[in-house]
Design a protein around this motif. Structure first.
Motif, short mmCIF file in Angstrom:
data_model
loop_
_atom_site.label_atom_id
_atom_site.label_comp_id
_atom_site.label_asym_id
_atom_site.label_seq_id
_atom_site.Cartn_x
_atom_site.Cartn_y
_atom_site.Cartn_z
N GLU A 27 -0.86 0.04 7.42
CA GLU A 27 0.08 -0.82 8.15
C GLU A 27 -0.13 -2.31 7.89
O GLU A 27 0.83 -3.07 7.71
N GLN A 31 1.54 -1.86 3.45
CA GLN A 31 2.96 -2.03 3.74
C GLN A 31 3.43 -3.48 3.54
O GLN A 31 4.49 -3.70 2.93
N LYS A 35 6.39 -4.84 0.71
CA LYS A 35 7.56 -5.65 1.03
C LYS A 35 7.67 -6.89 0.15
O LYS A 35 8.76 -7.40 -0.08
N GLY A 92 14.65 1.11 3.39
CA GLY A 92 13.80 0.56 4.43
C GLY A 92 14.55 0.31 5.72
O GLY A 92 14.06 0.61 6.81
N ARG A 106 6.59 3.99 -4.25
CA ARG A 106 5.80 3.12 -3.38
C ARG A 106 4.32 3.16 -3.76
O ARG A 106 3.65 2.13 -3.82
N TRP A 110 1.84 0.07 -5.13
CA TRP A 110 0.49 -0.20 -4.63
C TRP A 110 -0.54 -0.13 -5.76
O TRP A 110 -1.41 -0.99 -5.87
#
Length: 252
Positions: A27, A31, A35, A92, A106, A110
Motif C-alpha cells: 500500500e 502502489q 501510479k 484504476g 503491474r 514494479w
C-alpha cells in the motif's frame, strides 16, 4: 524481553508480508510507485518482448469491455502508449485492475522499478539479522512461503533495506501449493523441502496459517509486532507461542 525457546530445527519457513516486511509495504511503497510509473514503463521498455506482451494482453482485455478505452496496436508507438495509459487509468478508476493481464503488467512495472533502483523493500532489521545468523552460524535451511507470487517475492527480496537477501534463502513457495490456511498445503511443502515436519519451524503473523501448519505437524511461532494483535489471538492460539520479533525466537 520474553524469549520463545524452540528446539533447533533443520529448516525455518517464514511468510513475507507482515512477517519479513511491513504489511503496509504494498500500500505505501508499491502502489504509489505504480501510479507514478505506469506510463513510463511503456516508454522505457517498449522494444522489449515482455512489454509488448503486456500491451497486447491489455489491449485484448480492453476490447472485451464495451466501456473501456480501446487500444489500436497498429497505431504509432506514442499513440499506443497514450491509449494504454488511458486504459490503465480507466481500470484504476473503475476497479477493473484484477484481470490476469493487468496484474502481470503491474508486477512488471514494479520489477522494472527494482531493476532501475527506484524501489527497495523495507525488510525488518531483526529479520535480516537473524536469517543471516540462522544461515551462517546455525546452518539452517531457510524458505519463504508467501501468499503472493514466488517471482515477486524473489524480486522483493533482491533489493531490500538490508541488501540482497535471496542469497540466504534456499527456496521460495507460494499459493500454487494451496492455501496457507490449509494443513494439506503444508504437507505438500514438507514433501518439497524433504524434511520431517517435526524438524521444521514456521514463523508467521497469521493465526489461521499457524494453526494449519501446526495441524500438519510443524513447529509454529506467531510473530506479532502489535500489542492489539497479540491480545486478539492469545485466547484462540493458547497452544502456539507468540514472539514480538525474530529477536525473541531462540533455537536451543
Amino acid at each position: 524481553m520474553v524469549i520463545v525457546k524452540v528446539k533447533k530445527p533443520l529448516a525455518v519457513v517464514f511468510d513475507f508480508c507482515g512477517t519479513a516486511a511491513r504489511d503496509t509495504f504494498v500500500e505505501k511503497t508499491l502502489q504509489p510507485y505504480f501510479k507514478l510509473a505506469y506510463k513510463a514503463y511503456f516508454e522505457a521498455n517498449w522494444s522489449k518482448e515482455e512489454c509488448q506482451a503486456d500491451a497486447k494482453a491489455l489491449a485484448a482485455v480492453a476490447a472485451k469491455d464495451a466501456a473501456a478505452p480501446k487500444i489500436d496496436l497498429t497505431a504509432a508507438k506514442q499513440e499506443q502508449i497514450a491509449a494504454l495509459a488511458k486504459y490503465v487509468e480507466y481500470c484504476g478508476a473503475n476497479k477493473k485492475d484484477t484481470s490476469k493481464a493487468f496484474v502481470m503488467y503491474r508486477f512488471h512495472v514494479w520489477f522494472d522499478g527494482y531493476d532501475r533502483g527506484k524501489l527497495t523493500t523495507p525488510v525488518y532489521s531483526d529479520v535480516a539479522v537473524h536469517i543471516q545468523k540462522w544461515k551462517t552460524e546455525l546452518q539452517l535451511k531457510l524458505f519463504i512461503f508467501s501468499n503472493g507470487w514466488t517471482e515477486a517475492t524473489k524480486k522483493f527480496m533482491s533489493k531490500t533495506s538490508h541488501g540482497d537477501l535471496n542469497a540466504l534463502i534456499d527456496d521460495h513457495f507460494d499459493t500454487s501449493l494451496g492455501s496457507l490456511k490449509d494443513a494439506a498445503t503444508y504437507r505438500k511443502l514438507i514433501e518439497r523441502i524433504k524434511e520431517d515436519p517435526k524438524e521444521v519451524t514456521f514463523l508467521t503473523k497469521s493465526a489461521s496459517e499457524g494453526k494449519a501448519a501446526k495441524a500438519a505437524g510443524l513447529n509454529v511461532v506467531l510473530v506479532l509486532t502489535h500489542t492489539a494483535t497479540v491480545e486478539a489471538v492469545s485466547t484462540s492460539c493458547k497452544d502456539i507461542p507468540i514472539a514480538r520479533s525474530f529477536t525473541q525466537v531462540e533455537f536451543i
